[in-house]
Design a protein around this motif. Sequence first.
Motif, PDB file in Angstrom:
ATOM      1  N   ASP A 174       0.761  -0.985  -0.147  1.00 20.70           N
ATOM      2  CA  ASP A 174      -0.498  -0.295   0.331  1.00 20.70           C
ATOM      3  C   ASP A 174       1.069   1.068   0.296  1.00 20.70           C
ATOM      4  O   ASP A 174       0.831   2.589  -0.365  1.00 20.70           O
ATOM      5  CB  ASP A 174      -1.164  -0.146   0.829  1.00 20.70           C
ATOM      6  CG  ASP A 174      -0.689  -0.015   2.334  1.00 20.70           C
ATOM      7  OD1 ASP A 174       0.573  -0.128   2.580  1.00 20.70           O
ATOM      8  OD2 ASP A 174      -0.799   0.669   3.556  1.00 20.70           O
ATOM      9  N   GLN A 175       2.350   1.382   0.843  1.00 22.06           N
ATOM     10  CA  GLN A 175       2.634   2.436   0.641  1.00 22.06           C
ATOM     11  C   GLN A 175       3.744   2.412  -1.188  1.00 22.06           C
ATOM     12  O   GLN A 175       3.856   3.733  -1.565  1.00 22.06           O
ATOM     13  CB  GLN A 175       3.678   2.039   1.620  1.00 22.06           C
ATOM     14  CG  GLN A 175       3.557   2.507   3.476  1.00 22.06           C
ATOM     15  CD  GLN A 175       4.841   2.291   4.317  1.00 22.06           C
ATOM     16  OE1 GLN A 175       5.902   1.962   3.583  1.00 22.06           O
ATOM     17  NE2 GLN A 175       4.054   2.122   5.473  1.00 22.06           N
ATOM     18  N   ARG A 182       1.908   2.031  -4.074  1.00 19.75           N
ATOM     19  CA  ARG A 182       1.073   2.650  -4.786  1.00 19.75           C
ATOM     20  C   ARG A 182       1.184   3.695  -4.215  1.00 19.75           C
ATOM     21  O   ARG A 182       1.051   4.812  -5.291  1.00 19.75           O
ATOM     22  CB  ARG A 182      -0.242   1.538  -4.262  1.00 19.75           C
ATOM     23  CG  ARG A 182      -0.236   0.211  -4.449  1.00 19.75           C
ATOM     24  CD  ARG A 182      -1.783  -0.511  -5.111  1.00 19.75           C
ATOM     25  NE  ARG A 182      -2.561  -0.429  -3.717  1.00 19.75           N
ATOM     26  CZ  ARG A 182      -2.404  -1.548  -2.626  1.00 19.75           C
ATOM     27  NH1 ARG A 182      -1.363  -2.500  -3.540  1.00 19.75           N
ATOM     28  NH2 ARG A 182      -2.417  -1.378  -1.285  1.00 19.75           N
ATOM     29  N   LYS A 183       1.246   4.218  -3.052  1.00 21.12           N
ATOM     30  CA  LYS A 183       0.819   5.342  -2.541  1.00 21.12           C
ATOM     31  C   LYS A 183       2.088   6.403  -3.597  1.00 21.12           C
ATOM     32  O   LYS A 183       2.035   7.613  -3.643  1.00 21.12           O
ATOM     33  CB  LYS A 183       1.102   6.075  -0.767  1.00 21.12           C
ATOM     34  CG  LYS A 183       0.692   7.484  -0.579  1.00 21.12           C
ATOM     35  CD  LYS A 183       0.666   8.111   0.526  1.00 21.12           C
ATOM     36  CE  LYS A 183      -0.849   6.726   1.297  1.00 21.12           C
ATOM     37  NZ  LYS A 183      -0.626   7.700   2.629  1.00 21.12           N
ATOM     38  N   ARG A 204       1.813   7.110  -6.612  1.00 15.33           N
ATOM     39  CA  ARG A 204       1.323   8.320  -7.531  1.00 15.33           C
ATOM     40  C   ARG A 204       1.475   9.953  -6.785  1.00 15.33           C
ATOM     41  O   ARG A 204       1.524  10.532  -7.442  1.00 15.33           O
ATOM     42  CB  ARG A 204      -0.378   8.300  -6.383  1.00 15.33           C
ATOM     43  CG  ARG A 204      -1.064   6.593  -6.374  1.00 15.33           C
ATOM     44  CD  ARG A 204      -2.607   7.818  -5.768  1.00 15.33           C
ATOM     45  NE  ARG A 204      -2.879   8.405  -3.923  1.00 15.33           N
ATOM     46  CZ  ARG A 204      -3.205   7.656  -3.236  1.00 15.33           C
ATOM     47  NH1 ARG A 204      -3.115   7.033  -3.828  1.00 15.33           N
ATOM     48  NH2 ARG A 204      -2.157   8.305  -2.065  1.00 15.33           N
ATOM     49  N   TYR A 205       3.003   9.850  -6.684  1.00 17.63           N
ATOM     50  CA  TYR A 205       3.308  10.958  -5.920  1.00 17.63           C
ATOM     51  C   TYR A 205       4.823  11.284  -6.812  1.00 17.63           C
ATOM     52  O   TYR A 205       5.294  12.168  -7.288  1.00 17.63           O
ATOM     53  CB  TYR A 205       4.229  11.424  -4.586  1.00 17.63           C
ATOM     54  CG  TYR A 205       3.466  10.952  -3.322  1.00 17.63           C
ATOM     55  CD1 TYR A 205       2.183  11.612  -3.823  1.00 17.63           C
ATOM     56  CD2 TYR A 205       2.949   9.887  -1.903  1.00 17.63           C
ATOM     57  CE1 TYR A 205       0.789  11.573  -2.874  1.00 17.63           C
ATOM     58  CE2 TYR A 205       2.195  10.419  -1.673  1.00 17.63           C
ATOM     59  CZ  TYR A 205       0.958  11.177  -1.355  1.00 17.63           C
ATOM     60  OH  TYR A 205       0.086  10.998  -0.773  1.00 17.63           O
TER      61      TYR A 205
END
Length: 135
Positions: free
Chosen positions: A115-116, A118-119, A122-123
């Motif tokens: 999950d990190q 994936r985040k 996005r950045y």
Amino acid sequence: FSTPSRDLRLLISIHTVLDFADSVRRRPARFGLSAAEAATTADQVAAARDRALAERQISYTNSAKAPTTLTLATVVSRRADLELAYNPNDCVERRWGAPEGSPEAATCTRRAPADQRRKMLRYRSWFAERRRPAR
């Protein structure tokens, strides 16, 4: 230590160093050169840059507590990987952009949760475009 700010500053520095010779070509007057001198000088600057990047090194301690040495040319070649390398939950090899499956990456024992990652994807554009996010 890896932080988003450190990695963005590193990427900006890499971009500045790689772009400098082209800057001499684009704006010779800024460097006190004539247009005729610009191409030769830019080529000399690029050659000196490439020599310095190949000769200079940094070292980090890998996950197995052994020193790992990289040339600055290697660090520069990993700039795309460094756009996603700042997560302190990843191993240090990953934070220095060690290629998957390489002997350097073999000592990596810690990965950031999915999950990190994936985040972070996005950045990634902030790092790819070398810009800080809006506050």
